[in-house]
Design a protein around this motif. Structure first.
Motif, short mmCIF file in Angstrom:
data_model
loop_
_atom_site.label_atom_id
_atom_site.label_comp_id
_atom_site.label_asym_id
_atom_site.label_seq_id
_atom_site.Cartn_x
_atom_site.Cartn_y
_atom_site.Cartn_z
N UNK A 232 61.38 20.83 28.00
CA UNK A 232 62.42 21.85 28.10
C UNK A 232 62.98 21.79 29.52
N UNK A 233 64.30 21.66 29.59
CA UNK A 233 64.97 21.52 30.89
C UNK A 233 66.06 22.57 30.98
N UNK A 234 66.00 23.38 32.01
CA UNK A 234 66.99 24.45 32.21
C UNK A 234 67.86 24.05 33.39
N UNK A 235 69.17 24.06 33.21
CA UNK A 235 70.09 23.60 34.25
C UNK A 235 71.05 24.74 34.60
N UNK A 236 71.04 25.16 35.88
CA UNK A 236 71.88 26.29 36.28
C UNK A 236 72.76 25.96 37.48
N UNK A 237 73.88 26.66 37.57
CA UNK A 237 74.80 26.45 38.69
C UNK A 237 74.32 27.14 39.95
N UNK A 238 73.67 28.29 39.80
CA UNK A 238 73.22 29.03 40.97
C UNK A 238 71.90 28.47 41.47
N UNK A 239 71.68 28.59 42.77
CA UNK A 239 70.43 28.09 43.35
C UNK A 239 69.31 29.11 43.27
N UNK A 240 69.65 30.37 42.91
CA UNK A 240 68.63 31.42 42.78
C UNK A 240 67.84 31.19 41.49
N UNK A 241 66.57 31.56 41.48
CA UNK A 241 65.85 31.57 40.20
C UNK A 241 66.46 32.63 39.29
N UNK A 242 66.22 32.54 37.98
CA UNK A 242 66.82 33.52 37.06
C UNK A 242 66.49 34.95 37.45
N UNK A 243 67.50 35.81 37.42
CA UNK A 243 67.33 37.20 37.86
C UNK A 243 68.01 38.16 36.90
N UNK A 244 67.62 39.42 37.00
CA UNK A 244 68.18 40.47 36.15
C UNK A 244 69.53 40.91 36.69
N UNK A 245 70.53 40.94 35.83
CA UNK A 245 71.86 41.36 36.28
C UNK A 245 72.12 42.86 36.17
N UNK A 246 71.56 43.57 35.19
CA UNK A 246 71.90 45.00 35.09
C UNK A 246 71.70 45.80 36.38
N UNK A 247 70.64 45.56 37.19
CA UNK A 247 70.50 46.38 38.40
C UNK A 247 71.55 46.09 39.46
N UNK A 248 72.28 44.97 39.34
CA UNK A 248 73.21 44.60 40.40
C UNK A 248 74.31 45.64 40.61
N UNK A 249 74.70 46.32 39.53
CA UNK A 249 75.77 47.33 39.64
C UNK A 249 75.20 48.73 39.75
N UNK A 250 73.87 48.83 39.88
CA UNK A 250 73.25 50.16 39.92
C UNK A 250 72.32 50.25 41.13
N UNK A 251 71.03 50.20 40.89
CA UNK A 251 70.07 50.44 41.96
C UNK A 251 70.11 49.42 43.08
N UNK B 154 72.70 48.17 44.53
CA UNK B 154 73.74 48.54 45.50
C UNK B 154 73.29 49.69 46.40
N UNK B 155 72.46 50.56 45.87
CA UNK B 155 72.02 51.70 46.67
C UNK B 155 70.74 51.40 47.44
N UNK B 156 70.13 50.24 47.20
CA UNK B 156 68.89 49.90 47.87
C UNK B 156 67.65 50.38 47.14
N UNK B 157 67.85 51.05 46.01
CA UNK B 157 66.70 51.55 45.25
C UNK B 157 65.93 50.40 44.60
N UNK B 158 66.64 49.31 44.32
CA UNK B 158 66.02 48.11 43.74
C UNK B 158 66.16 46.98 44.76
N UNK B 159 65.02 46.36 45.11
CA UNK B 159 65.06 45.27 46.07
C UNK B 159 65.23 43.93 45.38
N UNK B 160 65.58 42.92 46.17
CA UNK B 160 65.81 41.59 45.60
C UNK B 160 64.58 41.07 44.87
N UNK B 161 63.40 41.33 45.45
CA UNK B 161 62.18 40.80 44.82
C UNK B 161 61.94 41.40 43.44
N UNK B 162 62.55 42.53 43.16
CA UNK B 162 62.38 43.16 41.84
C UNK B 162 63.33 42.59 40.80
#
Length: 412
Positions: free
Chosen positions: A32-51, A53-61
């Motif tokens: 199984x080979x996963x090929x992505x354009x971004x250099x970041x490992x896969x991450x959750x997008x829903x918090x990006x527009x919520x916690x 932005x306010x700092x309630x959710x950190x990058x490591x989460x």
């Protein structure tokens, strides 16, 4: 369907990662080979527009899997090197770096990209779209500088960003071209409730207005002009006017596209060795009269599981009940089913008290529900829709003392 050769997943978002994980969980033994354009490992997008932005959710989460996941699962992750071509004659993909990878099965999980603003000044500094972690980092930094925030578009992303910006104490204005917020996604009842919430939080909400130009100083945005002549101070502009599915690779490869990569109810394209899932796929569903394309983590996860099942010998059509959620102004809103074509709605509970559900019907049949602080209604509605029964009738919901639980059968 070919049962030899690597499974190559194009994309590194939620749908892509869940495909790899589901394949291994089901005992799939092919590479199984996963090929992505971004250099970041896969991450959750829903918090990006919520916690986030306010700092309630950190990058490591945000990371969807712990470090070492790919090695432990024997999944190869090629990150920061996107696929730029699919060669269906040789069953290979070509990467931006020039490398080529052969596939036995190809899964397109290419996602979507923000729709761009097309007004004068759209390229000024201080104008943001929000899709990736990189976008969110830059926006968070800009919000941290304070000032006036203009949100263009009253949909999910725009309103979540507006809520986060108000939570940071910023002055926020939302400009929506339509007559109500989230007009294409929710009922008028919920739309009006959300508008009240945002206004009560101090956000200025302007409906039936369009942005016509952005003006700047020394390359940075300062003023927004609306079609009615209104001029607004704007140090940060966030554009949330929808997304476009990433279909370029599929189209170049000769696959059928049209508001998404067109797939059948098993999520296969016209090529039996190529699937498409997640935000980029348009698929038939028993929950809508026409094929749909859905942008949600639930859809990405369940479609990934469906494809993984097919590749491990448990072929089944994709029939999952769509559901969505959003958090705005401290309120959790949950939606089940697809309500766009409903012809009647009945409200249970009290919008004035902030706890209610809008049940939506088409030809007398329950097709979905929107719940505000009534999670039980949301969960039961999903079970009723999944069971395929009629559910309550509109007049049932309208009666005093209505209890949705009574409509659950043992099998629902």
């Amino acid at each position: 369907m070919r049962d030899t050769g690597p499974v190559v997943v194009v994309g590194a978002g939620h749908a892509a990662l869940e495909t790899a994980a589901a394949l291994r969980a089901a005992g799939h033994s092919r590479p199984v080979i996963l090929v992505g354009a971004e250099s970041e490992p896969p991450y959750a997008r829903p918090p990006l527009s919520k916690g986030y932005l306010t700092g309630r959710v950190g990058t490591e989460e945000l990371w969807l899997r712990p470090e070492g996941f790919f090695a432990r699962q024997d999944v190869t992750a090629v990150l920061g090197d996107p696929v730029v071509e699919i060669d269906r004659d040789s069953d290979r993909v070509r990467l931006a770096s020039g490398g080529r990878i052969a596939y036995g099965t190809l899964v397109l999980a290419t996602g979507a990209r923000p729709r761009r603003l097309s007004v004068p000044g759209a390229d000024l500094d201080g104008v943001f779209a929000l899709r990736s972690l990189r976008d969110a980092r830059e926006l968070r930094r800009a919000l941290g500088a304070g000032g006036d925030v203009l949100v263009v578009g009253g949909g999910f992303i725009g309103l979540e960003v507006a809520s986060a910006a108000r939570g940071l104490g910023l002055r926020v204005t939302v400009v929506e071209a339509g007559p109500r917020l989230m007009g294409r996604a929710v009922t008028g009842t919920l739309s009006a409730h959300l508008a009240e919430l945002h206004r009560a939080e101090g956000t200025r909400v302007l409906l039936d207005r369009e942005l016509v130009a952005l003006r700047g100083e020394r390359g940075r945005v300062r003023v927004a002009e609306l079609n009615d002549g209104t001029r607004l101070a704007a140090d940060v502009v966030v554009v949330g006017i929808g997304v476009l599915p990433n279909t370029g690779l599929a189209a170049q490869a000769g696959l059928t596209t049209g508001n998404g990569v067109v797939v059948d109810r098993w999520l296969r394209t016209g090529d039996r060795n190529v699937y498409a899932i997640g935000d980029c796929a348009r698929f038939p569903t028993p929950h809508a009269a026409r094929p749909v394309r859905l942008e949600s983590v639930q859809n990405a996860t369940e479609q990934a599981a469906c494809v993984a099942a097919a590749l491990t010998g448990t072929r089944r059509p994709y029939t999952a009940v769509p559901w969505f959620w959003t958090e705005q102004c401290g309120v959790r809103v949950q939606m089940a089913g697809l309500t766009g074509q409903h012809d009647r709605e009945v409200v249970a509970g009290s919008p004035a008290e902030g706890r209610f559900t809008v049940f939506c019907f088409r030809a007398g049949r329950l097709v979905g529900a929107e719940s505000v602080n009534r999670s039980a209604d949301h969960l039961i509605t999903r079970r009723l829709l999944a069971a395929g029964g009629a559910g309550p009738a509109p007049d049932d919901v309208a009666r005093p003392g209505f209890d949705l639980r009574r409509h659950l059968s043992p099998s629902a």
